[in-house]
Design an enzyme around this catalytic site. Structure first.
Site, PDB file in Angstrom:
ATOM      1  N   ASP A 410     -20.426 -28.477  -3.928  1.00 15.14           N
ATOM      2  CA  ASP A 410     -20.642 -27.584  -5.055  1.00 15.14           C
ATOM      3  C   ASP A 410     -20.342 -28.367  -6.336  1.00 15.14           C
ATOM      4  OD1 ASP A 410     -21.081 -25.209  -6.479  1.00 15.14           O
ATOM      5  OD2 ASP A 410     -18.946 -24.735  -6.467  1.00 15.14           O
ATOM      6  N   THR A 412     -19.514 -26.645  -9.879  1.00 10.38           N
ATOM      7  CA  THR A 412     -18.536 -25.996 -10.733  1.00 10.38           C
ATOM      8  C   THR A 412     -17.227 -25.773  -9.982  1.00 10.38           C
ATOM      9  OG1 THR A 412     -20.354 -24.864 -11.834  1.00 10.38           O
ATOM     10  CG2 THR A 412     -18.134 -24.028 -12.234  1.00 10.38           C
ATOM     11  N   LYS A 571     -30.291 -25.843 -33.600  1.00 13.78           N
ATOM     12  CA  LYS A 571     -29.578 -26.755 -32.708  1.00 13.78           C
ATOM     13  C   LYS A 571     -30.298 -26.750 -31.367  1.00 13.78           C
ATOM     14  CE  LYS A 571     -26.281 -23.349 -30.878  1.00 13.78           C
ATOM     15  NZ  LYS A 571     -24.874 -22.929 -30.793  1.00 13.78           N
ATOM     16  N   ARG A 604     -22.122 -33.909 -23.019  1.00  8.42           N
ATOM     17  CA  ARG A 604     -23.218 -32.961 -23.203  1.00  8.42           C
ATOM     18  C   ARG A 604     -23.500 -32.843 -24.698  1.00  8.42           C
ATOM     19  NH1 ARG A 604     -21.550 -28.143 -19.053  1.00  8.42           N
ATOM     20  NH2 ARG A 604     -23.191 -27.071 -20.177  1.00  8.42           N
ATOM     21  N   THR A 684     -25.843 -26.404  -6.284  1.00  4.50           N
ATOM     22  CA  THR A 684     -25.170 -25.596  -7.293  1.00  4.50           C
ATOM     23  C   THR A 684     -26.070 -24.449  -7.718  1.00  4.50           C
ATOM     24  OG1 THR A 684     -24.209 -25.636  -9.511  1.00  4.50           O
ATOM     25  CG2 THR A 684     -26.012 -27.148  -9.099  1.00  4.50           C
ATOM     26  N   ASP A 686     -25.970 -23.544 -10.823  1.00  7.10           N
ATOM     27  CA  ASP A 686     -26.061 -23.751 -12.258  1.00  7.10           C
ATOM     28  C   ASP A 686     -27.441 -24.262 -12.647  1.00  7.10           C
ATOM     29  OD1 ASP A 686     -25.174 -23.722 -14.841  1.00  7.10           O
ATOM     30  OD2 ASP A 686     -23.342 -24.833 -14.424  1.00  7.10           O
ATOM     31  N   ASP A 864     -15.316 -24.460  -3.580  1.00  6.96           N
ATOM     32  CA  ASP A 864     -14.090 -23.746  -3.932  1.00  6.96           C
ATOM     33  C   ASP A 864     -14.311 -22.271  -4.175  1.00  6.96           C
ATOM     34  OD1 ASP A 864     -15.541 -24.090  -6.282  1.00  6.96           O
ATOM     35  OD2 ASP A 864     -13.741 -24.010  -7.520  1.00  6.96           O
ATOM     36  N   ASN A 867     -19.280 -18.406  -3.130  1.00 10.32           N
ATOM     37  CA  ASN A 867     -20.680 -18.802  -2.939  1.00 10.32           C
ATOM     38  C   ASN A 867     -20.805 -20.047  -2.067  1.00 10.32           C
ATOM     39  OD1 ASN A 867     -19.382 -20.173  -5.083  1.00 10.32           O
ATOM     40  ND2 ASN A 867     -21.335 -20.914  -5.828  1.00 10.32           N
TER      41      ASN A 867
END
EC number: 7.6.2.1
Length: 1469
Positions: A410, A412, A571, A604, A684, A686, A864, A867
């Site tokens: 995973d 996150t 942005k 990022r 993931t 995400d 962790d 999911n």
């Protein structure tokens, strides 16, 4: 085989048959209980499950039978059970039944106890979850009940920070417009808040508990399934139907955030919920060695049966001859020969049953337990901050840790800390990072001067803070102002503190940073936003919010300042911001270099830019924006087009760099594991950008990798199976570093296993056609180039694939789909890294199952959160991290760790040691068993095949218990071939476990052969020497012979264990001495005279050992046997490795220096705009919050609703907003866009309008811009006006129409003369021209103010726009004559030419057509020319290699092949 889209269409037909079979009525348990479903024959059960969760394997009644059933799956246990049954038959028994029965009961008890302890933990977890409190509407009020009491149709009340107990339809909430904010970190791993919204009809009507109790709405929806992000249904209430989607659903496991109270109706409960559909079942995990042992037990058993048959037949022949010669003994053989042979067969079977020793399986359990304890005791895997030690929850999978080939992780909370911090920024080309002093020692908080500072910002930079507080630098001021304005954060005031509620952690970090630097976001209304700028409160009028989405990759806010000017703040990703800049100069180049540095640090990034908008431009744009927002069809597409028109001619302010903190040691761990030939896949929920950014941060991805995405994968797989090209081999793919980046939707289409579930007409819902950004054409061209390179690399055909025949046999179609599924797994397995984004928990488990299915390798899953539970259960080894997402993963895992970095030590040290130990244990145990017990067969040849044992009974009983147990137990617990430090320093040693080198069929055969050879030497050497001997030194009698053979066997196997042990300690010496000491002591006792007097039959060997050991000649026989067994083996083990090393050196010398694999030309990533710089853009924002703000839905306009239920009165603004539900933000996403509207020119700028252009002063002046472009820059062709402030209206008519295409530096024309002579037709209708320039003489050219340039370029439009299909075709296939005419242009350096530095030049091969670009004027007002590279002068046709053989390249229209006439050029000048 057809395309995926064709196969998906066939699946849609199947979905129609299973859609909308779930019907639930609110507040009516009796109605819902009437639905039944057939189970078997006439047996029917309730269709709707209760909310009780049971994840345990056993209960009180099922434990004993089910556990015995599982244990009897081991073939060894079945074998021992058979032997025990045979031993209980007196006629054939050679040993009492309890001699094997007692150890077997002990073995079963040990394993059952271990399983029971694990299952008790699951019962405790289930009990804690089922007993969680909740409030259920019972009668006229909400009563406090438990989760287990919930039923389908119940109305539930939830409060802030509550966990949703079931999948519920949101009915109302205390938030405006019944919004509800949820955190889904346990479901998809995303930490950003998501919003759910109730239907307007329930928001208005259900305003009291009484109305809630009388609510009788019926929900008809799809049957329960595992698709987390999709839901289709409708609510029928008061003879009206209202559509439902996933935006109306609260999923079990979500946590309510920033919402005081909400109310929902249970749709799915218990195991019908989506999260439980993704959880999967508990699998019985067996190691590879365990499965191999099952097969070996069968092999040994069959061999023993065959040997017993041979011995029984031999007994039949020998007993017949014996009867003929010794007729006087016929009384001993009263039964027939066949009957006696039958009994002798079973007697031999019992006698030779020790070849599969029960003690080996009992000792293996203690070895597994001991190695698990060592894992628990490892201090170096103890995570002190959270007080989490490593823990082995399963004690039977230790050796699997040494054979892992795939790790599924995973993201996150597993790879990252789930913490975003403001790390660096670049303003006006200058980078501001943390001060060195701030890193070494904490100083006083520098933000104490700001009363709004929250004190949580760790970023310290004194120089930047001084610039901010001095308020002199306009760029710095606008930078922080943009961060305080351009966002969708909501703010609340609690205890005199501002609490920000961000839709994403990125926005929260940026707004918090601006807050600490003195630009404080204070409040917002529907059309205003209030900012405190260095203590001064300023109110900005919000004119428009242009929301972020995955296609736009940017967000803009159009505001009117208190001074009255209009400003656009934007942005977004650098790839979209840079192509919308007004011009490029030193600041832009410096910012681009800063972005490259940020990308190297895997931060990022977001680029910040702004522009001032004139009133007349805004009025015109606002009118078109209003028209687009009122469209009933294609509304979203029209709005995106209008947004794009305004987001041009931007002025770059800088960039931000946010650190998504990795856990400690993650990059080093991944690097070490990759050296161990372990492949790591990240699964993931995400977003793709975020996952890819983390992939680069943890060094899972690198810039020299070829990253394959969905289009390339689809084409490769389809072409592979159509052409039957076997390119998916390690030989062809090992030369290219590949990486896969895919998402869950792609897996749905590709994998057969995921298409089995009904999708409930999800595909039939009309959705917006994907908005294609103006730069998308270049991305399509890059995709064509990448696909061409792939096809050239693997020899694929680019011919169109034949359409699938609808009448094709369904079985053949299914077989082809399975083949494609396997091809995908093969392709992914040959990649260096695989990242799967937006995947559900079930998809995670499916990816693990597919690799196990097609490659039969050991897999490990680590996560962790809840999911990750299904993935952890499915993998061969499941590792749970005790993180911030609860304990679900830990409770379902086999091993528990505190940090991901501990995985390195768990696998490379403990896993490898466990594998080495258990393999040595098994090999030695088989050897010593064969060496000691095969003499029974040789002895049978000399005793008439009567199944008489050779050894003393007590020697047989104590041999595996005392005489040879301790050394082999030491091997299983403490053996180390290398130390822990060397294991980590040499991860290549881990390959032995992956290849099963230490124990396999060949090693087993070697052990058996070695044991047989030892038994032959011991038996026949003793037999030959003792033949024809007599006297006191003779040992030809049975007892003396047995003692000599037993002693020779014991010493031989003891010497073998001394040779194979590599980790010598005092304990090792003690175990060897104790084993020999036990033999001496126990033999003395069992052969003593006083025991012989007690029971002569039980202790028949009176002083046998003493008489043998007292004779030196007999000791020499024992020494000779041991030497013959030891010396050849020792010689082989010394000579063979030396010869192997010598041969390896000779081969290396013959091969010479190893040449690198052929160079793989780096292919540009599909969404990266620069060859030399990787975009590190990642922004975890979700679309929709801008609509909530502009509509006022998200804002509180009153004192708030009651704590008990929503207010009785409905706000009039809500009624207006809800009058047309089709225009709400939920329905906007379902609009069908079938085409793009072509907008006509909005007119031309008159000379009068040009004269009144506003000018603005800024620190970014045009005089500072450079005349040439960096190689790292990817510029968009632009024509910027550098004329004086007065221009004639005819000038616009003379300007050539230029096609907008973003190009790389290599594609720019090398000479300035080409810039005004190249004329091309415009083909892009989505994006208006960015920049236009007019080449003037040096005496007339002057820099134009930014405001005027923005106005002029904003007014320029295109008149003729070709069809999009023609545009794409022409774009993807450039004509050869154009390239040749471009490259043959004579290029000579002129005065004023500025050559680019050679050290920065890199040879590049670009495939985009050349474009038109003119450098801006310099401070001396002289046009500056750029000297071309020598490669550009000499290369003939850099694009010819891309053209596919056999395809004719269409030529461009004549107007694109010719240059404009000189008259036109003069007219322009």
């Amino acid at each position: 085989m057809g395309s995926l889209a064709q196969r998906e269409g066939l699946q849609d037909d199947e979905d129609k048959n299973s859609a909308f079979t779930w019907e639930v009525q609110a507040n009516n348990r009796a109605y819902n209980a009437q639905f039944k479903e057939k189970v078997f024959l006439c047996w029917r059960k309730k269709k709707y499950k209760t909310n009780v969760i049971r994840t345990a394997k056993y209960n009180f009644f099922s434990f004993l039978p089910l556990n015995l059933y599982e244990q009897l799956h081991r073939v060894s246990n079945l074998y021992f059970l058979l032997i025990i049954i045979l031993q209980s038959i007196p006629d054939i028994s050679t040993l009492p039944w309890f001699s094997l029965g007692a150890p077997m009961v002990c073995l079963l008890f040990i394993r059952a106890t271990r399983d029971l302890v694990d299952d008790i933990g699951r019962h405790k977890s289930d009990r804690a979850i089922n007993n969680r409190p909740c409030q259920i509407l019972m009668g006229k009020s909400f009563k406090r009940k438990k989760w287990r009491d919930l039923c389908v149709g119940d109305v539930v009340c939830l409060h802030k920070d509550n966990i949703v107990p079931a999948d519920m339809l949101l009915l109302a909430s205390t938030e405006p417009s019944s919004l509800c904010y949820v955190e889904t970190v346990d479901i998809d791993g995303e930490t950003n808040l998501k919003f759910r919204q109730a239907l307007m009809v329930t928001h208005k009507e259900l305003t009291s508990v009484k109305k809630m109790a009388s609510f009788q709405g019926t929900v008809t929806c799809e049957a329960p399934n595992s698709r987390m992000h999709r839901f289709v249904g409708c609510l029928e209430w008061n003879d009206e139907k209202y559509s439902l989607d996933i935006g109306n659903l609260l999923l079990r496991g979500c946590r309510i955030r920033n919402t005081d109270t909400c109310y929902g109706m249970v749709i799915y409960a218990g195991f019908d919920t989506k999260i439980m559909k993704n959880c999967g079942k508990i699998h019985l995990k067996r190691t590879k060695l365990d499965l191999l042992m099952n097969k070996l037990v069968v092999v040994i058993f069959i061999s023993v049966v065959l040997i017993c048959l041979v011995l029984a037949f031999s007994f039949g022949f020998s007993v017949r001859e014996f009867k003929d010669q010794h007729y006087y003994l016929s009384g001993l053989h009263g039964s027939s020969v066949a009957a006696e042979s039958f009994f002798i067969f079973w007697g031999f079977l019992i006698l030779l049953s020790v070849t599969i020793p029960m003690s080996m399986f009992i000792l293996s359990e203690f070895i597994y337990l001991g190695n698990s304890v060592f894992i628990n005791w490892d201090v170096q895997m103890y995570y002190q901050p959270q007080d989490v030690p490593a823990k082995a929850r399963s004690t039977s999978l230790n050796d699997h840790l040494g054979q892992v080939e795939y790790i599924f992780s995973d993201k996150t909370g597993t790879l990252t800390q789930n913490i975003l911090t403001f790390n660096k920024c670049c303003i006006n080309g200058r980078i501001y990072g943390p001060d060195s002093e701030a890193r070494t020692r904490p100083k006083e908080n520098p933000y104490l001067w700001n009363k709004f500072a929250d004190g949580k910002l760790l970023f310290r930079n004194a120089a930047l803070l001084h610039l901010v507080r001095s308020n002199r630098d306009a760029a710095v001021r606008e930078f922080w102002r943009l961060l305080a304005i351009c966002h969708t954060v909501m703010v609340r005031e609690s205890s005199d503190q501002l609490l920000y509620q961000a839709a994403s952690p990125d926005e929260g970090a940026l707004v918090t940073a601006a807050r600490n630097f003195g630009y404080v976001f204070l409040s917002r209304t529907q059309d205003t936003i209030t900012i405190v700028e260095l203590g001064e409160e300023r109110v900005y009028q919000v004119l428009a919010i242009m929301d972020f989405n995955s296609m736009r990759k940017r967000m803009s806010v159009l505001v009117r300042k208190p001074e009255g000017t209009i400003c656009l703040y934007t942005k977004g990703a650098d790839t979209v911001i840079f192509e919308r800049l007004h011009s490029r100069g030193a600041t832009e180049f410096a910012t681009e270099a800063a972005l490259a540095a940020f990308a190297q640090e895997t931060l990022r990034t977001l680029c910040l830019a702004y522009r001032e908008v004139a009133e007349d431009i805004y009025d015109d744009w606002q009118q078109r924006h209003q028209e687009a927002s009122l469209l009933l069809q294609n509304r979203a597409q029209a709005l995106q087009q209008v947004y794009n028109e305004l987001e041009q001619n931007l002025k770059l302010l800088g960039a931000t760099a946010i650190e998504d903190r990795l856990q400690d040691g993650v990059p080093e761990t991944i690097k070490c594991l990759k050296k161990s030939n372990i492949k790591i896949w990240v699964l993931t929920g995400d977003k793709q950008e975020t996952a890819v950014n983390v992939g680069f941060a943890c060094e899972l991805l690198s810039d020299n990798m070829l990253i394959l995405e969905e289009k390339e994968i689809t084409r490769i797989l389809e072409t592979y199976w159509e052409s039957n090209n076997n390119f998916l081999t390690k030989k062809s793919l090992s030369q290219v570093k590949l990486a896969l980046v895919i998402n869950g939707d792609f897996l749905d289409k590709l994998l057969v296993s995921l298409r089995k579930e009904p999708r409930a007409l999800v595909q039939n819902v009309n959705v917006d056609e994907a908005w294609q950004e103006p730069g998308q054409s270049r991305r399509d061209f890059l995709y064509a180039r990448r696909l061409s390179l792939l096809c050239r690399r693997f020899g694929l055909s680019l011919a169109a694939l034949p359409a699938e025949d609808p009448a094709e046999d369904s079985g053949a179609r299914h077989r082809s789909e399975v083949l494609q599924e396997r091809a995908f797994v093969d392709l992914a397995s040959n990649c260096q890294a695989v990242i799967c984004c937006r995947v559900t928990p079930k998809q995670k488990a499916l990816m693990v199952a597919l690799v196990k299915k097609y490659h039969q390798v050991v897999t490990l899953a680590i996560g962790d959160g809840a999911n990750d539970v299904n993935m952890i259960k499915t993998a061969d080894v499941g590792v749970g991290l005790a993180g911030q997402e609860g304990m679900q993963a830990v409770q379902n895992s086999d091993f528990v760790l505190g940090q991901f970095c501990f995985l390195q030590r768990l696998l490379l040290v403990h896993g490898r040691w466990s594998y080495v130990r258990i393999c040595k244990f098994l090999r030695y145990f088989f050897y010593k068993t064969m060496a000691s017990m095969m003499v029974q067969i040789w002895f049978a040849c000399y005793n008439g095949f009567t199944a008489q044992p050779l050894y003393e009974g007590w020697f047989l009983a104590l041999f595996n218990l005392l005489y040879s147990t301790l050394p082999v137990l030491y091997i299983g617990l403490f053996e180390q071939d290398v130390s822990a430090e060397q294991s980590l320093e040499q991860p290549e040693l881990y390959l032995a476990g992956q290849k099963d080198e230490l124990f396999n069929y060949w090693v087993f055969v070697q052990a058996v052969a070695h044991g047989v050879a030892t038994s032959l030497v011991n038996f026949f050497m003793t037999l030959w020497i003792s033949r024809d001997t007599a006297g006191p030194a003779s040992f030809s009698d049975h007892q003396s012979f047995a003692v000599v053979v037993a002693l020779s066997s014991l010493l031989s196997i003891t010497m073998e264990v001394i040779l194979i042990i590599k980790y010598w300690t005092v304990l090792c010496v003690v175990t060897v001495l104790l084993s020999l000491g036990f033999y001496a002591i126990m033999t003395t006792i069992t052969q003593s005279f006083w025991l012989f007097r007690v029971s002569p039959k039980t202790f028949p060997f009176l002083y046998a050992d003493l008489s043998v050991l007292s004779s030196p000649s007999i000791l020499l026989v024992v020494l000779l046997s041991v030497s013959i067994n030891t010396c050849p083996v020792l010689a082989l083990r010394v000579i063979f490795p030396a010869l192997k090393k010598l041969l390896a050196k000779e081969e290396k010398v013959e091969e010479g220096p190893s040449e690198d694999l052929f160079a793989v030309e780096p292919l540009p990533h599909l969404y990266r705009e620069s060859r030399a710089r990787r975009s590190s853009y990642a922004f975890s924002h979700r679309e929709g919050y801008a609509d909530l703000i502009t509509q006022g839905t998200i804002l509180r306009r009153g004192p708030g609703v009651s704590s008990d239920i929503a207010s009785e009165s409905i706000d009039p603004s809500d009624e207006v907003a809800s009058s047309s539900p089709k225009e709400s933000h939920w329905h906007l996403r379902k609009m069908s866009f079938l085409g793009r509207k072509k907008r006509q020119s909005q007119g031309q700028v008159s000379s009068l309008e040009v004269q009144h252009l506003p000018t603005t002063s800024s620190s970014f002046s045009m005089d500072r811009q450079s005349a040439f472009h960096s190689e790292n820059q990817l510029a968009v062709p632009r024509y910027v006006l550098t004329s004086t402030s007065r221009l004639s209206g005819s000038f616009w008519e003379q300007l050539p129409r230029v096609q907008e295409r973003p190009l790389s530096p290599k594609q720019r024309p090398p000479s300035e003369k080409l810039l005004l002579t190249k004329e091309r037709s415009c083909s892009h209708q989505e994006k208006p021209p960015l920049h236009r320039e007019s080449q003037l003489s040096s005496s007339e050219s002057q820099p134009q103010p930014l405001g005027s340039q923005s106005l002029l370029s904003g007014q320029l439009t295109l008149e003729s726009q070709p069809d999009s299909s023609e545009e794409k075709s022409a774009f993807l296939k450039p004509s050869t004559p154009l390239w040749k005419s471009w490259q043959k242009e004579p290029l000579t350096p002129k005065e004023g030419t500025v050559p680019l530095p050679d050290k920065t030049h890199k040879s590049q091969v670009e495939t985009l057509p050349p474009s038109l670009e003119e450098p801006s004027t310099s401070t001396s007002e002289q046009p500056m020319e750029v000297e071309p590279w020598p490669a550009e002068k000499q290369s003939s046709s850099s694009m010819e290699w891309l053209l596919v053989p056999g395809e004719e390249q269409p030529s461009l229209p004549p107007d694109e092949q010719s240059l404009p006439s000189a008259e036109v050029t003069k007219g322009q000048q």
